[in-house]
Design a protein around this motif. Sequence first.
Motif, PDB file in Angstrom:
ATOM      1  N   GLN A  46       0.830  -1.195   0.000  1.00 37.89           N
ATOM      2  CA  GLN A  46       0.000   0.000   0.000  1.00 37.89           C
ATOM      3  C   GLN A  46       0.865   1.246   0.000  1.00 37.89           C
ATOM      4  OE1 GLN A  46      -2.447  -0.193   3.505  1.00 37.89           O
ATOM      5  NE2 GLN A  46      -4.112  -1.180   2.415  1.00 37.89           N
ATOM      6  N   ILE A  47       0.287   2.312  -0.573  1.00 42.50           N
ATOM      7  CA  ILE A  47       0.853   3.658  -0.467  1.00 42.50           C
ATOM      8  C   ILE A  47      -0.286   4.519   0.053  1.00 42.50           C
ATOM      9  CG2 ILE A  47       1.805   5.626  -1.706  1.00 42.50           C
ATOM     10  CD1 ILE A  47       2.958   3.603  -3.720  1.00 42.50           C
ATOM     11  N   VAL A  48      -0.073   5.147   1.195  1.00 43.23           N
ATOM     12  CA  VAL A  48      -1.126   5.937   1.832  1.00 43.23           C
ATOM     13  C   VAL A  48      -0.637   7.375   2.006  1.00 43.23           C
ATOM     14  CG1 VAL A  48      -2.589   6.146   3.869  1.00 43.23           C
ATOM     15  CG2 VAL A  48      -1.897   3.883   3.075  1.00 43.23           C
ATOM     16  N   TRP A  49      -1.414   8.322   1.471  1.00 40.34           N
ATOM     17  CA  TRP A  49      -1.061   9.744   1.575  1.00 40.34           C
ATOM     18  C   TRP A  49      -1.397  10.279   2.955  1.00 40.34           C
ATOM     19  CZ3 TRP A  49       1.949  11.708  -1.852  1.00 40.34           C
ATOM     20  CH2 TRP A  49       1.943  11.223  -3.149  1.00 40.34           C
ATOM     21  N   SER A  50      -0.644  11.300   3.377  1.00 37.35           N
ATOM     22  CA  SER A  50      -1.009  11.998   4.603  1.00 37.35           C
ATOM     23  C   SER A  50      -2.290  12.777   4.320  1.00 37.35           C
ATOM     24  CB  SER A  50       0.121  12.939   5.037  1.00 37.35           C
ATOM     25  OG  SER A  50       0.194  14.039   4.163  1.00 37.35           O
ATOM     26  N   PRO A  51      -3.089  13.067   5.340  1.00 34.89           N
ATOM     27  CA  PRO A  51      -4.354  13.779   5.116  1.00 34.89           C
ATOM     28  C   PRO A  51      -4.173  15.161   4.483  1.00 34.89           C
ATOM     29  CG  PRO A  51      -4.262  12.885   7.341  1.00 34.89           C
ATOM     30  CD  PRO A  51      -2.913  12.675   6.730  1.00 34.89           C
ATOM     31  N   GLU A  52      -3.044  15.808   4.678  1.00 28.53           N
ATOM     32  CA  GLU A  52      -2.808  17.148   4.135  1.00 28.53           C
ATOM     33  C   GLU A  52      -2.268  17.145   2.711  1.00 28.53           C
ATOM     34  OE1 GLU A  52      -0.864  16.172   7.026  1.00 28.53           O
ATOM     35  OE2 GLU A  52      -2.597  16.621   8.259  1.00 28.53           O
ATOM     36  N   ALA A  53      -1.986  15.984   2.156  1.00 30.48           N
ATOM     37  CA  ALA A  53      -1.325  15.901   0.846  1.00 30.48           C
ATOM     38  C   ALA A  53      -2.235  16.419  -0.274  1.00 30.48           C
ATOM     39  CB  ALA A  53      -0.914  14.471   0.557  1.00 30.48           C
ATOM     40  N   ASP A  54      -1.668  17.287  -1.104  1.00 33.30           N
ATOM     41  CA  ASP A  54      -2.349  17.777  -2.309  1.00 33.30           C
ATOM     42  C   ASP A  54      -1.733  17.016  -3.474  1.00 33.30           C
ATOM     43  OD1 ASP A  54      -3.500  19.102  -4.410  1.00 33.30           O
ATOM     44  OD2 ASP A  54      -2.574  21.045  -3.995  1.00 33.30           O
ATOM     45  N   THR A  55      -2.465  16.069  -4.020  1.00 28.66           N
ATOM     46  CA  THR A  55      -1.911  15.208  -5.076  1.00 28.66           C
ATOM     47  C   THR A  55      -2.121  15.779  -6.468  1.00 28.66           C
ATOM     48  OG1 THR A  55      -3.929  13.890  -5.127  1.00 28.66           O
ATOM     49  CG2 THR A  55      -2.142  13.119  -3.690  1.00 28.66           C
ATOM     50  N   ALA A  56      -2.577  17.034  -6.554  1.00 27.24           N
ATOM     51  CA  ALA A  56      -2.718  17.701  -7.851  1.00 27.24           C
ATOM     52  C   ALA A  56      -2.366  19.183  -7.682  1.00 27.24           C
ATOM     53  CB  ALA A  56      -4.130  17.526  -8.391  1.00 27.24           C
ATOM     54  N   PRO A  57      -1.125  19.475  -7.271  1.00 27.02           N
ATOM     55  CA  PRO A  57      -0.769  20.870  -7.021  1.00 27.02           C
ATOM     56  C   PRO A  57      -0.558  21.662  -8.313  1.00 27.02           C
ATOM     57  CG  PRO A  57       1.159  19.524  -6.821  1.00 27.02           C
ATOM     58  CD  PRO A  57       0.003  18.579  -7.042  1.00 27.02           C
ATOM     59  N   THR A  58      -0.809  22.961  -8.251  1.00 33.70           N
ATOM     60  CA  THR A  58      -0.485  23.877  -9.348  1.00 33.70           C
ATOM     61  C   THR A  58       0.542  24.857  -8.789  1.00 33.70           C
ATOM     62  OG1 THR A  58      -2.678  23.659 -10.323  1.00 33.70           O
ATOM     63  CG2 THR A  58      -1.379  25.591 -10.953  1.00 33.70           C
ATOM     64  N   LEU A  59       1.722  24.834  -9.385  1.00 31.38           N
ATOM     65  CA  LEU A  59       2.819  25.682  -8.920  1.00 31.38           C
ATOM     66  C   LEU A  59       2.900  26.923  -9.797  1.00 31.38           C
ATOM     67  CD1 LEU A  59       5.353  22.833  -8.196  1.00 31.38           C
ATOM     68  CD2 LEU A  59       3.997  24.094  -6.560  1.00 31.38           C
TER      69      LEU A  59
END
Length: 197
Positions: A46-59
């Motif tokens: 498994q790969i589990v993201w932290s709750p704060e992770a933005d997996t579609a950021p715009t820089l």
Amino acid sequence: MKRVIRLLIVAAGSAFAACTNNPAEDAELAPEAVPETPDVAAVASQIVWSPEADTAPTLPADGGESTFEFAATVSWKVSVSGGENKISWLTVDRLSGEAGSAALVISVEPNTEESRAASVLIATTDGAASTVVTVSQEGAEPVQDTVSPDPVLPDTPVENVLDKITDPAFKTYCERFAGEDGILTRSEAEAVEKIVV
């Protein structure tokens, strides 16, 4: 002999008194159980993201970075793709890691062109689990043309190209392309692609 029999009776009575029908008491008296070693194959990848992770950021167009925290139950690896574009503008601080918590830093260089995007794939090394971070970067602001093509400054005479034409037939032809003021400017003269005689 009576003494031996008495001793046996006392020993048997003591042994009988120590036995109970209560499993809780029996568990207290039992030797400590040795924990079993978990079967590695039984642990799901498994790969589990932290709750704060933005997996579609715009820089922003001027560059920057984003950090992603996750946990993996097995070792993992990273790959980057962006369609037909080369991904020279995006870097990832590391391309693999072991099981446990991890932080991945994705950086982008300044962008002087249109907006762009890339996919960062994080996958377990056994191939059983994966997740994608889609990184977008804003494009550069278009430069506004603040200079007019034929600027006219106050008190500056405008050159009339018609005044320089000596052939009367050609001059008559070119007058059709002059502005309402009767002046044929250099940019208007350059717009005449072909002269038909």
